[in-house]
Each structure stands twice: as structure tokens, then as C-alpha cells.
Design a protein around this motif. Structure first.
Motif, PDB file in Angstrom:
ATOM      1  N   VAL A  27      31.727  48.546  35.676  1.00 26.11           N
ATOM      2  CA  VAL A  27      30.697  47.931  35.390  1.00 26.11           C
ATOM      3  C   VAL A  27      29.897  49.364  36.039  1.00 26.11           C
ATOM      4  N   GLY A  28      28.631  50.305  35.349  1.00 27.63           N
ATOM      5  CA  GLY A  28      28.309  51.458  35.855  1.00 27.63           C
ATOM      6  C   GLY A  28      27.941  51.181  38.340  1.00 27.63           C
ATOM      7  N   ALA A  29      27.111  50.266  37.902  1.00 24.46           N
ATOM      8  CA  ALA A  29      26.734  49.111  39.360  1.00 24.46           C
ATOM      9  C   ALA A  29      27.236  48.808  40.318  1.00 24.46           C
ATOM     10  N   LEU A  30      28.726  48.344  39.769  1.00 28.82           N
ATOM     11  CA  LEU A  30      29.281  48.246  40.726  1.00 28.82           C
ATOM     12  C   LEU A  30      30.065  49.285  41.743  1.00 28.82           C
ATOM     13  N   LEU A  31      30.590  49.333  43.553  1.00 26.34           N
ATOM     14  CA  LEU A  31      30.560  50.024  43.925  1.00 26.34           C
ATOM     15  C   LEU A  31      32.324  51.247  43.124  1.00 26.34           C
ATOM     16  N   PRO A  32      32.045  52.563  44.074  1.00 25.85           N
ATOM     17  CA  PRO A  32      33.112  53.129  43.338  1.00 25.85           C
ATOM     18  C   PRO A  32      34.213  52.567  44.024  1.00 25.85           C
ATOM     19  N   GLY A  33      35.760  52.496  42.678  1.00 29.49           N
ATOM     20  CA  GLY A  33      36.921  51.894  43.032  1.00 29.49           C
ATOM     21  C   GLY A  33      37.204  50.001  43.456  1.00 29.49           C
ATOM     22  N   ILE A  34      35.513  49.613  42.386  1.00 34.82           N
ATOM     23  CA  ILE A  34      36.367  48.388  42.608  1.00 34.82           C
ATOM     24  C   ILE A  34      35.793  48.468  40.776  1.00 34.82           C
ATOM     25  N   THR A  35      36.480  47.536  40.205  1.00 38.77           N
ATOM     26  CA  THR A  35      36.455  47.986  38.528  1.00 38.77           C
ATOM     27  C   THR A  35      36.953  45.830  38.155  1.00 38.77           C
ATOM     28  N   ILE A  36      36.728  45.546  37.019  1.00 38.38           N
ATOM     29  CA  ILE A  36      36.686  43.994  37.046  1.00 38.38           C
ATOM     30  C   ILE A  36      38.258  43.922  35.915  1.00 38.38           C
ATOM     31  N   ASN A  37      39.180  42.535  36.841  1.00 36.39           N
ATOM     32  CA  ASN A  37      40.292  42.568  35.914  1.00 36.39           C
ATOM     33  C   ASN A  37      40.141  41.133  36.199  1.00 36.39           C
ATOM     34  N   THR A  38      40.964  40.395  35.171  1.00 41.97           N
ATOM     35  CA  THR A  38      41.466  38.720  35.281  1.00 41.97           C
ATOM     36  C   THR A  38      42.799  38.477  34.282  1.00 41.97           C
ATOM     37  N   SER A  39      43.089  37.490  34.427  1.00 41.62           N
ATOM     38  CA  SER A  39      44.825  37.114  33.604  1.00 41.62           C
ATOM     39  C   SER A  39      44.407  35.790  33.168  1.00 41.62           C
TER      40      SER A  39
END
Length: 410
Positions: free
Chosen positions: A365-377
Motif C-alpha cells: 500500500v503506497g502510504a505504508l512506510l518503506p519496508g512494511i508490507t501486508i502479509n496474512t495466512s
């Protein structure tokens, strides 16, 4: 009939049968539960547009504007979003009433990003009993990451306990002899943050925390609590409050001449709705943690994700305050839901919504800080678990240190 004509007729008939069978297959591939059709996806939402947490109402308004934008662009896989958002005044009994209305009367496919720990706690069992997604709830309580017992509920933002762990790590390293005073909201939200702080401090919690005060959301002012905490002799103030009370706390701390290291929870780190009303001069040096970019930070002026957000605000939500942290939250979580619905394709069943929500891999998501991504399982219902510390200076937050994980699971 000539042989060629006979063959042509047979071939045409065979093709017609094939086409009919295939159209039946394609039709069968479309799966819907209540709230979804060929043309519409009905999404419910509950927000405190009134009451003690009304500062958060802008999140729902931002989401409505974002979905309107998506609809204007053709919708999701050709379907328009019908976003139905109700006010609960941050009152759990009202939340129950609104959730029942959305599920049983409006017949939504899911309830999305409803706000607050006590309100969502009040409908937690109901949503799971009904097997209706309670998706990307707007609260960082750790209990939303419990797919084994509550497979229809998922959080979105970093958990409160993870965030508190990060503050504890910072204090143990930078101020190991700190005397900590804690103010917290007397509900599941406040207690979750407090538990994370104590767990993070470990064996030193009992000696480092010298005072703790709780407040009720019905109190008009928290000034008396601040005075009591100062009297404890604490040199660190951990402020676990929602926006209205956070602004009061910042003002009162300055007014009585208390000069602790002030740690403010992320949910009240909005420049527009907390720090500006509290007075920039009163907020200098406050420490918090972030997972989203700060609009007021010049380092993002040429950032593609920030440009996307600002373009949305200008074109689609001009009445919104881009400095209000709620707008960038609403924008980002709405983007995440759109991704989930895109992944659903033509299988818009409630089970598939949860299946796709639990299958987000390094989603950016473009507004997240660099290095932070969304992950689920299927076993991890905590989409974001990283934050970065920041300090308030001038009229904006300045990030420092590395992006770190608080390391807490449900």
C-alpha cells in the motif's frame, strides 16, 4: 441435403450445444452469498461519527469517498460497491444494534473496518456465529489475530501489544532506570496496550512502573489523572488515550510544568486531530510509532504513494483534512479491501472473502512506510506487524531507528 450442408448443420448444432454447456459452466462459476450480485457488493461499516471518539469518524468518510472513486472507475470486476456506514457513538450496545441491522436487514456481504475495541468486542461472537466477515477491524487489539477460534474476524493495523513492546524495548535501552507513569482508557483497548508494555518490560515492569491511572470515556476531562501521575515523581509518561483525551493530556502536562519523556500511542498520533489542537509548542519531543507515512514530512514530497494519496484527497475528498491521520488510514485500509475483493473474482462468498483476506502476500500500500508490507495466512490474521519510532519536532513527526516488529501474536 448435400453432404457439405449436412456436415455444416451437425457442426453448428454441436457448437450450439458446446456453447450452451459452457455458458452454464461460466454461470456456475459465479458464486454469491447475501450482499453480492452481478452488479453490486454490499459492504457494512460502523463508525463513531458522534460521541467521545468522534475524531475517528473521518476514517469512514474517507472510505466512502474512496469507494465512490472506485465505482466511478468501473467498480471491482464490474461490480459497484454499496457502502453502508452507521454511527454507533462508540457505544457497544449501539454497535450491536447497528451490526444486526447491517447483517439481518441490509444484508451486507461483510462488515468492514468498524472502529474501536469495545464496540468490536461487543459483536465479535455474533459475527462469527453468523459466519459474516468482520474484516480489517479498526482496532489493534491482539485478540483479532485468532483464526482458530474466530475465523471470521481479522484486524489490519499493528497490534497494541506489539506497539507497546516497541516502546518497552526503547525504554529498556535508553532509560533503563526510568520511573514510568501510565494513563490508560479503562477498556479492552487500554488494557491491551498496558499488558504489552508490562510484558515488554518483563521482570523490570514492577519496579519501573511507579503509577498508573485509568479513565472512562464518559469523563469530560482527564486533568485530575495527569496531576496525580505527576505527583508520583515519574520521568516517563506513557499516554494510552484516544484523540480527545490525548489532546487534553498534552495540554495539561505542559500547563502543570511536568517534563517527562512523553510516549503517545499511535492511535492518537494524528497531527491534524491531536497535536495541532493541543498546541505544537506543547507537543515537542513526544515519541510515538508509525507504520504509515506522515503527510507533513517533506521526505515524502516526491514519493509515488504519497502523491497517489494527495491526488485522491484533492480530487475525491477535498473537504477532508490531509493532515488528519484518519484520512490516510481510511485510504490505505480501503485499498486493502479492494485488493481482497479483486482476488475474489466471481466467487463472492463470505468464505472466499476470508480465504482471500488470509492470502495477502507482500501486498504494498503506497502510504505504508518503506519496508512494511501486508502479509496474512490462514494461521496469521495480523496483516501489519511492523512499526518505526518517531519524535515530534516543530510541526511534524521525524522518524528514527529501524523498522521493527513487536513480535506479538494472538
Amino acid at each position: 441435403m448435400p453432404a457439405n450442408a449436412t456436415r455444416l448443420a451437425i457442426a453448428s448444432a454441436a457448437f450450439a450445444l458446446f456453447a450452451a454447456s459452457m455458458s452454464g459452466t461460466w454461470a456456475a462459476d459465479k458464486k454469491y452469498d447475501t450482499g453480492a450480485t452481478d452488479t453490486e457488493i454490499k459492504i457494512g461499516n460502523i463508525m463513531p461519527y458522534s460521541g467521545p471518539a468522534s475524531a475517528y469518524g473521518v476514517i469512514g468518510k474517507t472510505e466512502a469517498a474512496y469507494f465512490k472513486k472506485i465505482n466511478a472507475e468501473g467498480g471491482i470486476n464490474g461490480r459497484k460497491i454499496n457502502f453502508i456506514s452507521y454511527d454507533d457513538g462508540y457505544s457497544p450496545p449501539k454497535t450491536v444494534e447497528q451490526a444486526r441491522k447491517l447483517v439481518e436487514s441490509d444484508e451486507v456481504l461483510l462488515i468492514f473496518n468498524s472502529l474501536g475495541t469495545p464496540p468490536n468486542s461487543a459483536i465479535h461472537k455474533y459475527m462469527n456465529a453468523k459466519k459474516v466477515p468482520q474484516l480489517f477491524v479498526a482496532t489493534g487489539a491482539t485478540k483479532w489475530n485468532d483464526p482458530k477460534h474466530f475465523p471470521w474476524t481479522m484486524g489490519w493495523q499493528p497490534s497494541y501489544q506489539s506497539e507497546s513492546h516497541i516502546y518497552a524495548k526503547y525504554l529498556l535501552k535508553e532509560k533503563p532506570n526510568a520511573k514510568i507513569a501510565v494513563l490508560y482508557q479503562n477498556d479492552d483497548y487500554g488494557k491491551d496496550y498496558l499488558k504489552g508494555l508490562k510484558d515488554g518490560l518483563g521482570a523490570k515492569a514492577s519496579s519501573m512502573i511507579v503509577a498508573q491511572e485509568s479513565y472512562e470515556t464518559t469523563e469530560p476531562s482527564i486533568d485530575d489523572h495527569i496531576v496525580k501521575l505527576k505527583a508520583s515523581g515519574a520521568d516517563v509518561f506513557v499516554d494510552i488515550t484516544t484523540p480527545k483525551f490525548a489532546a487534553q493530556a498534552i495540554k495539561k502536562v505542559h500547563e502543570i510544568g511536568w517534563k517527562p519523556l512523553h510516549i503517545l500511542n499511535n492511535v492518537s498520533a494524528s497531527v491534524g486531530s491531536v497535536l495541532k489542537p493541543a498546541g505544537y509548542d506543547n507537543a515537542q519531543g513526544i515519541i510515538s510509532a508509525a507504520y504509515l507515512k506522515d503527510v507533513s514530512d517533506p521526505q515524502w514530497k516526491d514519493d509515488a504513494g504519497m502523491k497517489q494519496f494527495l491526488d485522491f484527497m484533492t480530487k475525491n475528498f477535498p473537504e477532508g483534512d490531509k493532515l488528519d491521520g484518519g484520512t490516510i488510514v481510511g485510504f490505505s485500509v480501503a485499498q486493502t479491501l479492494v485488493q481482497v475483493l479483486k482476488q475474489c473474482g466471481d466467487d463472492l462468498t463470505r468464505a472466499n472473502v476470508m480465504k482471500q483476506a488470509a492470502n495477502l502476500k507482500n501486498f504494498e500500500v503506497g502510504a505504508l512506510l518503506p519496508g512494511i508490507t501486508i502479509n496474512t495466512s490462514p494461521t496469521d490474521f495480523a496483516p501489519i506487524d511492523q512499526l518505526q519510532l518517531m519524535r515530534f519536532k516543530g510541526q511534524r513527526w521525524e522518524l528514527f531507528g529501524d523498522v521493527i516488529s513487536g513480535g506479538v501474536s494472538g
